[in-house]
Design an enzyme around this catalytic site. Structure first.
Site, PDB file in Angstrom:
ATOM      1  N   ASP A 176       0.859  -1.189   0.000  1.00 30.41           N
ATOM      2  CA  ASP A 176       0.000   0.000   0.000  1.00 30.41           C
ATOM      3  C   ASP A 176       0.895   1.239   0.000  1.00 30.41           C
ATOM      4  O   ASP A 176       2.095   1.157   0.269  1.00 30.41           O
ATOM      5  CB  ASP A 176      -0.909   0.014   1.239  1.00 30.41           C
ATOM      6  N   SER A 177       0.279   2.378  -0.265  1.00 26.70           N
ATOM      7  CA  SER A 177       1.031   3.631  -0.229  1.00 26.70           C
ATOM      8  C   SER A 177       1.445   3.993   1.200  1.00 26.70           C
ATOM      9  O   SER A 177       2.368   4.770   1.384  1.00 26.70           O
ATOM     10  CB  SER A 177       0.169   4.751  -0.809  1.00 26.70           C
ATOM     11  N   CYS A 224     -10.990   2.734  -0.357  1.00 25.33           N
ATOM     12  CA  CYS A 224      -9.620   3.115   0.003  1.00 25.33           C
ATOM     13  C   CYS A 224      -9.309   2.323   1.265  1.00 25.33           C
ATOM     14  O   CYS A 224     -10.119   2.299   2.210  1.00 25.33           O
ATOM     15  CB  CYS A 224      -9.525   4.614   0.282  1.00 25.33           C
ATOM     16  N   THR A 225      -8.157   1.667   1.269  1.00 21.74           N
ATOM     17  CA  THR A 225      -7.866   0.769   2.393  1.00 21.74           C
ATOM     18  C   THR A 225      -7.539   1.525   3.681  1.00 21.74           C
ATOM     19  O   THR A 225      -7.447   0.913   4.743  1.00 21.74           O
ATOM     20  CB  THR A 225      -6.712  -0.187   2.027  1.00 21.74           C
ATOM     21  N   HIS A 226      -7.383   2.845   3.593  1.00 21.50           N
ATOM     22  CA  HIS A 226      -7.231   3.626   4.826  1.00 21.50           C
ATOM     23  C   HIS A 226      -8.565   3.728   5.580  1.00 21.50           C
ATOM     24  O   HIS A 226      -8.571   3.943   6.793  1.00 21.50           O
ATOM     25  CB  HIS A 226      -6.754   5.049   4.518  1.00 21.50           C
ATOM     26  N   TYR A 284      -0.907   8.473  -2.646  1.00 24.05           N
ATOM     27  CA  TYR A 284      -0.902   8.197  -4.086  1.00 24.05           C
ATOM     28  C   TYR A 284      -2.159   8.763  -4.752  1.00 24.05           C
ATOM     29  O   TYR A 284      -2.156   9.020  -5.950  1.00 24.05           O
ATOM     30  CB  TYR A 284      -0.907   6.687  -4.336  1.00 24.05           C
ATOM     31  N   GLY A 285      -3.197   8.934  -3.957  1.00 25.03           N
ATOM     32  CA  GLY A 285      -4.522   9.216  -4.514  1.00 25.03           C
ATOM     33  C   GLY A 285      -4.686  10.586  -5.129  1.00 25.03           C
ATOM     34  O   GLY A 285      -5.736  10.909  -5.681  1.00 25.03           O
ATOM     35  N   GLU A 294      -3.623   8.844   8.408  1.00 21.36           N
ATOM     36  CA  GLU A 294      -2.168   8.762   8.605  1.00 21.36           C
ATOM     37  C   GLU A 294      -1.759   9.477   9.898  1.00 21.36           C
ATOM     38  O   GLU A 294      -0.793   9.106  10.543  1.00 21.36           O
ATOM     39  CB  GLU A 294      -1.412   9.340   7.399  1.00 21.36           C
ATOM     40  N   CYS A 308      -4.239  -1.452  -2.080  1.00 25.34           N
ATOM     41  CA  CYS A 308      -4.414  -0.029  -2.328  1.00 25.34           C
ATOM     42  C   CYS A 308      -5.368   0.068  -3.509  1.00 25.34           C
ATOM     43  O   CYS A 308      -5.083  -0.453  -4.592  1.00 25.34           O
ATOM     44  CB  CYS A 308      -3.065   0.601  -2.668  1.00 25.34           C
ATOM     45  N   ASN A 309      -6.495   0.701  -3.282  1.00 26.39           N
ATOM     46  CA  ASN A 309      -7.480   0.825  -4.365  1.00 26.39           C
ATOM     47  C   ASN A 309      -6.946   1.675  -5.509  1.00 26.39           C
ATOM     48  O   ASN A 309      -7.234   1.413  -6.675  1.00 26.39           O
ATOM     49  CB  ASN A 309      -8.764   1.455  -3.822  1.00 26.39           C
TER      50      ASN A 309
HETATM   51  N1  DGL Z   1      -4.853   3.282   0.719  1.00 25.56           N
HETATM   52  C1  DGL Z   1      -4.907   3.767  -0.594  1.00 25.56           C
HETATM   53  C2  DGL Z   1      -6.111   3.286  -1.380  1.00 25.56           C
HETATM   54  O1  DGL Z   1      -6.678   2.259  -1.047  1.00 25.56           O
HETATM   55  C3  DGL Z   1      -4.672   5.182  -0.941  1.00 25.56           C
HETATM   56  C4  DGL Z   1      -4.195   6.224  -0.043  1.00 25.56           C
HETATM   57  C5  DGL Z   1      -3.364   7.213  -0.817  1.00 25.56           C
HETATM   58  O2  DGL Z   1      -2.175   6.949  -0.937  1.00 25.56           O
HETATM   59  O3  DGL Z   1      -3.917   8.215  -1.308  1.00 25.56           O
HETATM   60  O4  DGL Z   1      -6.477   3.884  -2.368  1.00 25.56           O
END
Ligand code: DGL
Length: 247
Positions: free
Chosen positions: A7-8, A180-182, A39-40, A150, A70-71
């Site tokens: 994941d990011s 989003c996995t967060h 990353y998003g 985060e 990570c989606n």
């Molecule tokens: N956890 C990531 C996802 O599932 C993205 C978070 C990010 O880096 O923006 O998309």
């Protein structure tokens, strides 16, 4: 079986949590690109370049499978990863779509997709769900949730006002795809915001269902070795893991 999880940042730990609960793997190698999260808000070229660099890291380990937890990566870079990897690569978007379809049978239900700017822009969830005749789909980029998670602000005024900002004009959703996995780290707050009256679709549970369907897991592992790596500040990642996974 050994698996890599990428994941990011810390978000992919929510997928690790589900993998641990279901005792599917003897070893999990986790890599969070914490130096470059989020990353998003980046474009496809950058997301793919970072993902291919992470793939090089995983090539140092004897893994059977890589999960892009990570989606955003799953929406933009899965094909490139599959092509370059010497092992299977599975993303979280397709499992999430299948989980929604298995959970919500009424095609008139209000479905809300939340995710990063990039994931929402890609329509990676929206298009297949429209094709499969769900007619009431809304999609909302809730990118602020990523730095909030985060920062470890899983509840409280900052999260409440971000939820108010994003959700105030939406129809009440029957189901929300946590794209989003967060976001499972704040799922209780999201659930309570909608008065506990909505189904949440979670990438971790969705991928477990998907893996159990596509792979042959002949035994359960009572103990899983978890190795955590990060491109920056691995201690912070380990602290979140300790709190969240109790592992
Ligand atoms: N956890 C990531 C996802 O599932 C993205 C978070 C990010 O880096 O923006 O998309």
């Amino acid at each position: 079986m050994r698996v890599g999880v990428f994941d990011s940042g810390v978000g992919g730990l929510t997928v690790v949590k589900s993998l641990l609960e279901h005792k599917l793997f003897e070893e999990i190698i986790y890599y969070g690109d914490t130096a470059r999260v989020p990353y998003g808000i980046k474009d496809k070229n950058t997301i793919t370049r970072y993902s291919l660099e992470a793939l090089e890291f995983f090539k140092n380990f004897d893994i059977d499978l890589l999960i892009t937890a990570c989606n955003t990566v799953s929406a933009y870079s899965l094909d490139e990863l599959k092509e370059a990897a010497p092992f299977d690569v599975v993303g979280v978007v397709e499992p999430g779509i299948l989980a929604l379809q298995n959970t919500i049978k009424d095609k008139n239900s209000n479905i809300l997709i939340i995710g990063t700017n990039a994931t929402i822009k890609s329509k990676a969830y929206e298009n297949p769900l429209s094709t499969s005749k769900y007619v009431n789909i809304s999609a909302c980029a809730t990118s602020l949730f990523v730095p909030i998670v985060e920062e470890g602000l899983y509840d409280g005024p900052v999260l409440q006002s971000a939820m108010q900002h994003y959700f105030k004009d939406l129809k009440h959703p029957d189901a929300i795809i946590l794209g989003c996995t967060h976001f499972p780290l704040i799922e209780d707050s999201i659930f309570n915001y909608f008065k506990g009256n909505t189904q949440l679709i979670h990438s971790g549970e969705a991928i477990v269902e998907y893996l159990e369907h596509h792979y042959n897991f002949s035994k359960k592992f009572e103990k899983t070795e978890l190795k955590l790596f990060a491109s920056e500040n691995p201690e912070a990642l380990r602290r979140v893991a300790k709190k969240w996974l109790k592992h």
